[in-house]
Design a protein around this motif. Structure first.
Motif, short mmCIF file in Angstrom:
data_model
loop_
_atom_site.label_atom_id
_atom_site.label_comp_id
_atom_site.label_asym_id
_atom_site.label_seq_id
_atom_site.Cartn_x
_atom_site.Cartn_y
_atom_site.Cartn_z
N GLU A 50 -26.70 1.57 43.50
CA GLU A 50 -26.83 3.02 43.66
C GLU A 50 -27.92 3.54 42.74
O GLU A 50 -27.91 3.26 41.54
N SER A 53 -26.95 10.02 43.90
CA SER A 53 -25.98 10.47 44.88
C SER A 53 -26.13 11.97 45.02
O SER A 53 -26.73 12.62 44.16
N ASP A 66 -22.04 15.04 42.20
CA ASP A 66 -20.93 14.41 42.91
C ASP A 66 -19.85 15.41 43.29
O ASP A 66 -18.68 15.05 43.45
N TYR A 221 -20.28 13.74 50.79
CA TYR A 221 -20.81 13.09 49.59
C TYR A 221 -21.61 11.88 50.05
O TYR A 221 -21.13 11.10 50.89
N CYS A 222 -22.82 11.74 49.55
CA CYS A 222 -23.67 10.62 49.98
C CYS A 222 -24.16 9.81 48.78
O CYS A 222 -24.54 10.37 47.75
N SER A 223 -24.16 8.51 48.94
CA SER A 223 -24.69 7.62 47.92
C SER A 223 -26.05 7.11 48.39
O SER A 223 -26.23 6.80 49.56
N TYR A 268 -16.02 2.52 45.84
CA TYR A 268 -16.07 3.31 47.08
C TYR A 268 -15.15 2.78 48.18
O TYR A 268 -14.90 1.59 48.29
#
Ligand code: 0WD
Ligand code: CA
Length: 408
Positions: A50, A53, A66, A221-223, A268
């Protein structure tokens, strides 16, 4: 497995005659990739990592934090005691995102601007795109019924790929009432299975009333993850449904020592719903779905999927955890697997490696800002690439940022 990729002898491109699966000679269209034979076997895999985010809030505004991350919280006893949780509850007040609005790669690109402003470093990688697009390519050898179009453009020595939304809207089957309801069950499951902060930071009221509020699929929510396959490095962003326990704070984390590094991706979870399995046919359908869950989760390095099993009427009966890395084995070994659609994760990855390599080398990198169309026609054996006169779809804020002197 890792190491030098082995290139299959079948050439990919430029109208070379291809031998079809029936043994007849077919003329391949210009700049095309034959899906049934393009493979790079045993491509080197990079461990996904990652890099940042971001969150969309309930009004679809972007936040480089986040804030929309959810935490898994669902007890089997609660599901059992209720005699089945009604996933249709609140359907009439569902707050559904307008998916005719074309967001292109905006959230991803603006999150890179934010990241790069902080690090003063350009995010490296050959291909930058949404995870969902790479999932489509990974599954393509086994998923031939739906066509799609992608737009691709080189900019600042990186290849950006988006899905062509007008094509998608024009060709997608109009969802009937039942499939609309079934997709609502998925979002409702996400709602009842998660809480907005860690359990000890939520009030009892927040935990207990989590199923009462209207369901919305606007917040996400995006990583953003760096990964790679073969010679192609990628930056991909994807939605992550929740964390299992917590997300390590990068500030408290040690990332130069693999033994001490608490990898956020390890926490996750992907959430899905499926009908309860009562027949061999149900099992076979489920196994096909599991493969897509694997593809999607594997790409982002999400280690766990939790599947909520619901009745035909949409009552949640139970849920089960699946480890992403075990899914291909489960599907392969199962006596229920449909012999006509045997998925193979290793083969799918060999195809993806060839496909990414083809994209990277076929679309002329010298032609920055020229938009190329990547097409897949339903049931054809080729992915094709052709030049368009479309305008670049990259967010002007990103283009401006990358053009600024300190980045060079
Ligand atoms: O080229 C583009 N403009 C694309 C944008 C292509 C693919 C996705 N996207 C957008 C999505 O809207 C999302 O904001 O990118 C973001 C991240 O998507 P992803 O993780 O790459 O998408 P994917 O892996 O296909 O789907 C993951 C989840 C879905 O959950 P399930 O459990 O069904 O896999 O993202 C959600 C959905 O919950 N999602 C959407 N939600 C509302 N509207 C949409 C949509 N159009 N697409 C994905
Ligand atoms: Ca999901």
């Amino acid at each position: 497995m890792a190491g030098r990729p082995h290139f299959q002898s079948t050439p990919w491109t430029n109208g070379t005659p291809q031998v079809s699966s029936h043994g007849q000679r077919q003329q391949a269209p210009a700049l095309s990739l034959p899906i049934s034979s393009a493979r790079i076997r045993g491509p080197a895999m990079r461990q996904p990592r990652e890099v940042t985010s971001f969150s969309y809030d309930n009004n679809r505004s972007l936040h480089f934090d986040d804030s929309s991350l959810s935490y898994f919280y669902l007890l089997q006893d609660d599901v059992t005691a209720s005699g089945g949780i009604d996933l249709s509850a609140g359907y009439n007040v569902f707050k559904k995102r307008d998916d005719t609005i074309d967001e292109h790669l905006d959230g991803l690109l603006l999150s890179l601007v934010d990241l790069e402003k902080n690090t003063r470093k350009k995010t490296t990688g050959d291909i930058i795109t949404w995870r969902g697009i790479v999932t489509k390519l990974l599954c393509l050898p086994y998923s031939r019924n739906d066509g799609f179009e992608l737009n691709a453009v080189w900019f600042d020595r990186q290849l950006f790929i988006e899905e062509d939304l007008p094509y998608k809207l024009a060709t997608q089957r109009l969802p009937d009432q039942r499939s609309e309801l079934m997709s609502y069950w998925g979002y409702k499951f996400e709602q009842i299975a998660t809480i907005p902060r860690q359990w000890n930071e939520c009030s009892r009221q927040e935990v207990e009333s989590r199923g009462q509020k209207p369901v919305s699929n606007v917040a996400q929510y995006c990583s953003v993850v760096k990964t790679g396959l073969g010679d192609v490095r990628m930056v991909i962003a994807g939605e992550v449904d929740c964390v299992w326990d917590y997300k390590p704070d990068p500030k408290d984390n040690v990332d130069n020592d693999p033994k001490l590094f608490d990898n956020p991706l390890d926490h996750y979870v992907e959430l899905k719903t499926n009908r309860v399995i009562q027949s061999d046919r149900d099992a076979s359908t489920f196994e096909n779905k599991l493969f897509k869950v694997w593809a999607q989760s594997f790409l982002l390095g999400v280690p766990k999927a939790i599947i909520g099993f619901r009745t035909e009427q949409g009552y949640l009966q139970t849920f089960e955890e699946f480890e992403t890395q075990k899914i291909p084995g489960i599907v392969k070994k199962s006596k229920y697997s449909n012999p006509y659609t045997t998925w193979d994760g290793v083969d799918a990855l060999a195809f993806l490696a060839a496909c990414l390599q083809w994209l990277k080398t076929t679309i002329p990198r010298a032609e920055e800002n020229v938009v190329w169309k990547i097409r897949y026609l339903p049931r054809s054996d080729y992915l094709t690439a052709s030049k368009t006169d479309q305008q670049s779809f990259l967010h002007p804020g990103f283009v401006k940022w990358r053009g600024e002197p300190p980045m060079k």
